[in-house]
Design a protein around this motif. Sequence first.
Motif, PDB file in Angstrom:
ATOM      1  N   ASP A  72      95.107  39.174 -26.389  1.00 50.63           N
ATOM      2  CA  ASP A  72      93.676  39.203 -26.681  1.00 50.63           C
ATOM      3  C   ASP A  72      93.393  40.002 -27.949  1.00 50.63           C
ATOM      4  N   ILE A  75      94.539  37.899 -31.015  1.00 57.33           N
ATOM      5  CA  ILE A  75      93.656  36.780 -31.377  1.00 57.33           C
ATOM      6  C   ILE A  75      92.398  37.297 -32.056  1.00 57.33           C
ATOM      7  N   ARG A 227      98.503  29.760 -27.019  1.00 58.15           N
ATOM      8  CA  ARG A 227      97.362  29.607 -26.113  1.00 58.15           C
ATOM      9  C   ARG A 227      96.310  28.709 -26.751  1.00 58.15           C
ATOM     10  N   VAL A 229      92.737  28.223 -27.556  1.00 58.11           N
ATOM     11  CA  VAL A 229      91.581  29.106 -27.635  1.00 58.11           C
ATOM     12  C   VAL A 229      90.369  28.342 -28.148  1.00 58.11           C
ATOM     13  N   SER A 230      89.202  28.704 -27.632  1.00 61.99           N
ATOM     14  CA  SER A 230      87.936  28.158 -28.104  1.00 61.99           C
ATOM     15  C   SER A 230      87.267  29.221 -28.963  1.00 61.99           C
ATOM     16  N   LEU A 240      85.707  34.657 -30.683  1.00 64.18           N
ATOM     17  CA  LEU A 240      86.467  34.077 -29.580  1.00 64.18           C
ATOM     18  C   LEU A 240      85.531  33.808 -28.408  1.00 64.18           C
ATOM     19  N   GLN A 243      90.010  31.741 -23.901  1.00 68.53           N
ATOM     20  CA  GLN A 243      91.418  31.450 -24.156  1.00 68.53           C
ATOM     21  C   GLN A 243      92.084  31.035 -22.861  1.00 68.53           C
TER      22      GLN A 243
END
Length: 252
Positions: A72, A75, A227, A229-230, A240, A243
């Motif tokens: 996390d 990202i 991963r 991720v959106s 973010l 995910q």
Amino acid sequence: MMPLPDWFREPYRPDPVRRRTVAKASGGVRQLTIPSERDRELQTAVLRWIAPRVDAGLHPNVHGFRQGRSCDTAIRDLLRQAGRRPHLEFLQADLRELFDRIPLDRLRAVADRASAEPRWRSLVGRWLAAWPTSPGRGIPQGAPLSPLLANLYLGATLDPAMRGAPVCAWIRYADDLTLVSDTRGGAILALSWLAGVVRRAGLEVAPRKTVVATAGAVASVAIVLGRRVSITRAAGGWELLAQGAPRGERAG
């Protein structure tokens, strides 16, 4: 001096490693090499002593196997680096069989530079001599010290070169890398550049785990550190939204 277990006495010799086969989520199997309980106890003691020294020398963009960092944080760091650029191309790459392929002679030299403490150098030398998964290569995935040694090796051979990467942002989490470019062509160029840097480190990029994903809309989906991720483009930059869990295989 590092605090070692009470049972530790010289002369010390590592026990034979055990080999275990486990199923991979993506299919197939993974061969694990696991030191004895005694050796794992000693490595854990050494790890507590050396980890802060290694961590202090790692690049800020490295998030794997570091206290207080996670996928996390990695990202979110990548999106922060990307800033307010309106179009992003995410290059997701994986180092093929990192633990099995690390060249031990080069790793030993890097480890020696990490500390001049005689017991550190002596113990690492004995473990590397007892560990190879193939001639001159490989550290056990089941050893407490292996993630730190992998970070130490990549921190000396790969991460410094990343400062010259033809990208606007990058992160590394263990053997996963995500690089960001402004253009599709830039991402493809970055892949070629990265493959050369990784090859000079004695390693390989895994073709089947390499993918380029575009983020140019207000809300987009990309692959970051394996991963899905959106993310969304906001006034202050990319944010973010969500995910997913790590993917077993990434098409590419």
